[in-house]
Motif scaffolding. Structure first.
Motif, short mmCIF file in Angstrom:
data_model
loop_
_atom_site.label_atom_id
_atom_site.label_comp_id
_atom_site.label_asym_id
_atom_site.label_seq_id
_atom_site.Cartn_x
_atom_site.Cartn_y
_atom_site.Cartn_z
N ARG A 1 1.32 -1.42 0.19
CA ARG A 1 0.29 0.08 -0.03
C ARG A 1 0.53 1.27 -0.17
O ARG A 1 1.88 1.16 0.12
CB ARG A 1 -1.06 -0.13 1.15
CG ARG A 1 -0.32 1.02 2.52
CD ARG A 1 1.15 0.11 3.18
NE ARG A 1 1.03 0.31 4.78
CZ ARG A 1 1.58 0.92 4.44
NH1 ARG A 1 2.38 2.18 4.40
NH2 ARG A 1 1.81 1.18 6.55
N ALA B 1 0.73 5.53 1.21
CA ALA B 1 -0.22 5.87 2.35
C ALA B 1 0.23 7.10 2.59
O ALA B 1 0.10 7.75 3.88
CB ALA B 1 -0.58 5.10 3.77
N PRO B 2 -0.56 7.51 1.64
CA PRO B 2 0.12 9.10 2.27
C PRO B 2 -1.36 9.74 2.55
O PRO B 2 -2.81 9.62 2.72
CB PRO B 2 -0.43 9.98 0.82
CG PRO B 2 -1.30 9.30 0.05
CD PRO B 2 -0.97 7.70 0.51
N SER B 3 -1.12 11.23 3.45
CA SER B 3 -2.35 11.91 4.32
C SER B 3 -2.28 13.41 3.54
O SER B 3 -0.95 13.52 2.40
CB SER B 3 -0.93 12.48 5.83
OG SER B 3 -0.74 11.42 6.10
N ARG C 1 -4.45 3.84 0.23
CA ARG C 1 -4.94 4.09 1.24
C ARG C 1 -4.56 5.64 1.42
O ARG C 1 -2.79 6.27 1.67
CB ARG C 1 -4.09 3.30 2.91
CG ARG C 1 -4.87 3.26 3.74
CD ARG C 1 -4.29 2.50 5.75
NE ARG C 1 -3.36 3.37 5.09
CZ ARG C 1 -2.55 2.69 5.86
NH1 ARG C 1 -2.27 1.69 6.81
NH2 ARG C 1 -1.52 3.64 6.55
N ASP D 1 -4.60 8.43 3.60
CA ASP D 1 -4.68 8.33 5.88
C ASP D 1 -4.80 9.65 6.21
O ASP D 1 -4.39 11.04 6.34
CB ASP D 1 -2.87 8.30 6.22
CG ASP D 1 -2.50 6.56 6.32
OD1 ASP D 1 -3.30 6.10 6.16
OD2 ASP D 1 -1.55 6.63 6.31
N TYR E 1 -2.02 7.71 13.64
CA TYR E 1 -1.79 7.20 12.16
C TYR E 1 -0.79 5.91 12.98
O TYR E 1 -1.55 4.88 12.10
CB TYR E 1 -0.76 7.89 11.58
CG TYR E 1 0.42 7.63 10.36
CD1 TYR E 1 -0.06 6.29 10.12
CD2 TYR E 1 1.44 7.38 11.66
CE1 TYR E 1 1.00 5.63 9.44
CE2 TYR E 1 2.94 5.84 11.46
CZ TYR E 1 2.25 5.25 9.62
OH TYR E 1 2.65 5.30 9.58
N SER F 1 -3.14 2.30 11.20
CA SER F 1 -1.66 1.76 10.26
C SER F 1 -2.23 1.09 10.55
O SER F 1 -1.75 -0.41 10.02
CB SER F 1 -0.62 2.81 10.31
OG SER F 1 0.19 1.97 9.10
N ARG G 1 8.56 2.32 3.40
CA ARG G 1 8.63 3.77 3.58
C ARG G 1 9.56 4.58 4.11
O ARG G 1 10.52 4.10 3.87
CB ARG G 1 7.40 4.15 4.48
CG ARG G 1 7.40 3.17 5.44
CD ARG G 1 6.28 2.57 7.13
NE ARG G 1 6.96 2.07 8.21
CZ ARG G 1 5.70 2.26 9.24
NH1 ARG G 1 4.34 2.42 8.47
NH2 ARG G 1 6.00 1.15 9.92
N HIS H 1 10.79 6.79 9.19
CA HIS H 1 9.47 5.49 10.36
C HIS H 1 9.80 4.68 11.00
O HIS H 1 9.89 3.77 11.58
CB HIS H 1 8.82 4.83 9.21
CG HIS H 1 7.53 6.35 8.74
ND1 HIS H 1 6.68 6.47 9.35
CD2 HIS H 1 6.68 6.84 7.91
CE1 HIS H 1 5.45 7.44 8.69
NE2 HIS H 1 6.45 7.31 7.44
N1 GLU Z 1 0.11 8.32 6.17
C1 GLU Z 1 1.91 8.45 6.44
C2 GLU Z 1 3.34 9.19 5.97
O1 GLU Z 1 2.34 9.82 5.14
C3 GLU Z 1 2.39 6.92 6.00
C4 GLU Z 1 3.32 6.16 7.03
C5 GLU Z 1 3.43 4.64 6.39
O2 GLU Z 1 3.48 4.11 5.26
O3 GLU Z 1 2.75 3.84 7.27
O4 GLU Z 1 3.83 9.29 6.68
#
Ligand code: GLU
Length: 440
Positions: free
Chosen positions: A5, A7-9, A39, A41, A183, A187, A201, A205
């Protein structure tokens, strides 16, 4: 099945840094014939905007990074609440009431004493009465996940064996005072519910991953395969964060960067495999190998995207740009010749109108003083258009005869006078495209 996935905010436009994450996850799924989830976020209702959700989809579609499924965290809040309840029941969730100022003071004291600034778990020692009193005084607290103070270990798809001492990390806040789910837990719930098998990612992270591995296991799940790619820097190794605003995918699109050039570059940048222009995303997927990426920060130079874009355009058939060529007003019978000449001389498609203008309106002649008379004489010998493939040789032969000039002394002044350029396409081709007789 392999499931990944991105997963952008949706709190801004996505940029080259996000693209790296999106592309790696996309290529892993593609190569394995698996599923790629987009996804959103969007648990932060204040900062999340529909405008950005739309823009993210538009940008990914432009690149051909299509998703098999789209999910929105904002519509899964009940799932997160259920997970929070489960953690509470299992004694892994506790309420804490410190204000940001109090936490800050604690951190400063710890740092002064040479201790790591880790939350001291004072809230765990509160009696029921004290909790009730604090709630009455301050309202709801935040909810923290109680880490198990062991080493958290995993084999990272890029970084290799990693081990983080949970005692060196603060118990993460998973629910804010205003009830907003963060998150970190959302997540975890999504990755397990959606069967995500691989998460790639940014290396920012890594600590999140450590805590998420424990949250997953507290909820009775095994963690997916994690990999953390290095962060991008500017060409000199400078932090890119400030420039990312100007490296939004939509800005690159505006600037004329071609999708496949951008993808070819980003799929290999920071890996030991050479960057080469591919024709299709499938080719990128076939050759994609996460283990070839290094952990060192990766230099990104936006200027590198233009030679790749040019190379892509140089090989493009007319059929791919026929609409754009005809929109410029190029007559259908000249389109093929025009494109063949133009594509070899452009960096992006933005350069195309300039070339057509040159053929349509004529150039501002570039004539040295000592050539002025010669050029005037030569132009007088040129008939009105239309010109053919033979015009150049017929004309220059006649001029040679009349003036006695030959070789460079004959051709260069005429090239510069007709095109206004020192060098460029074959003059025989240029002549066939000229819509007006050149004049001084
Ligand atoms: N929304 C998070 C971000 O943009 C997702 C991080 C992830 O991939 O778990 O940093």
């Amino acid at each position: 099945m392999t499931v990944t996935r991105f997963a952008p905010s949706p709190t801004g436009y996505i940029h080259v840094g996000n693209l790296r994450t999106a592309l790696m996850n996309f290529l892993i799924a593609k190569k394995a014939g698996g599923e790629f989830i987009l996804r959103i976020d969007d648990t932060d209702p204040e900062r999340s905007k529909q405008e950005y959700v739309d823009a993210i989809q538009e940008d990914l579609e432009w690149l051909g990074l299509t998703w098999d499924r789209i999910e929105h965290q904002s519509s899964r809040l009940d799932r997160y609440a259920a997970a929070a309840d489960e953690l509470r029941e299992k004694g892994r969730f506790y309420e804490a009431f410190e204000t940001p100022t109090e936490l800050d003071l604690k951190r400063k004291k710890q740092l002064n004493m040479g201790l790591p600034p880790v939350y001291d778990r004072a809230a765990l020692k509160l009696s029921d009465d004290e909790v009730a009193a604090l709630r009455a005084e301050r309202g709801q607290g935040v909810w923290r996940f109680k880490l198990d103070h062991q080493r958290i270990e995993w084999t990272d798809g890029i970084l290799g064996e990693l081990s983080i001492d949970a005692a060196s990390v603060s118990d993460p806040v998973l629910i804010r005072q205003d009830g907003q789910v963060l998150y970190t837990i959302a997540s975890v719930v999504d990755d397990t519910d959606m069967g995500v098998t691989h998460v790639v990612r940014g290396s920012d992270h890594v600590t999140n991953t450590a805590t998420q591995i424990q949250i997953m296991s507290a909820l009775g799940h095994t963690a997916p395969n994690f990999a953390h790619h290095s962060l991008l820097t500017g060409p000199q190794g400078e932090a890119l964060s400030k420039r990312l605003g100007t490296l939004a995918l939509r800005d690159l699109r505006e600037a004329g960067v071609q999708p496949i050039a951008l993808l070819s570059h980003m799929a290999r940048l920071g890996s030991s495999q050479p960057i080469e222009l591919v024709e299709t995303i499938d080719e990128l997927a076939e050759g994609f190998d996460l283990t070839q990426f290094g952990s060192a920060p990766t230099k990104f130079d936006v200027d590198d995207l233009y030679p790749l874009t040019a190379r892509y355009l140089h090989g493009l058939p007319l059929s791919a740009v026929a609409d754009q060529v005809s929109a410029l007003g190029v007559p259908a019978d000249l389109a093929e010749t025009f494109w063949t000449i133009a594509r070899a001389n452009i960096t992006t498609l933005h350069d195309l109108p300039g070339w057509w203008a040159l053929f349509r309106d004529g150039a501002t002649p570039l004539v040295a003083d000592e050539d002025r008379e010669f050029v005037a004489e030569a132009f007088a010998m040129l008939p009105e258009p239309p010109y053919s493939a033979d015009t150049w040789s017929t004309w220059t032969s006649a001029v040679k005869e009349a003036t006695g000039r030959k070789g460079k002394g004959l051709f260069m002044p005429l090239r510069k006078a007709v095109t206004g350029l020192e060098r460029g396409p074959e003059m025989a081709d240029v002549m066939t495209l000229l819509q007006k007789k050149p004049s001084l």
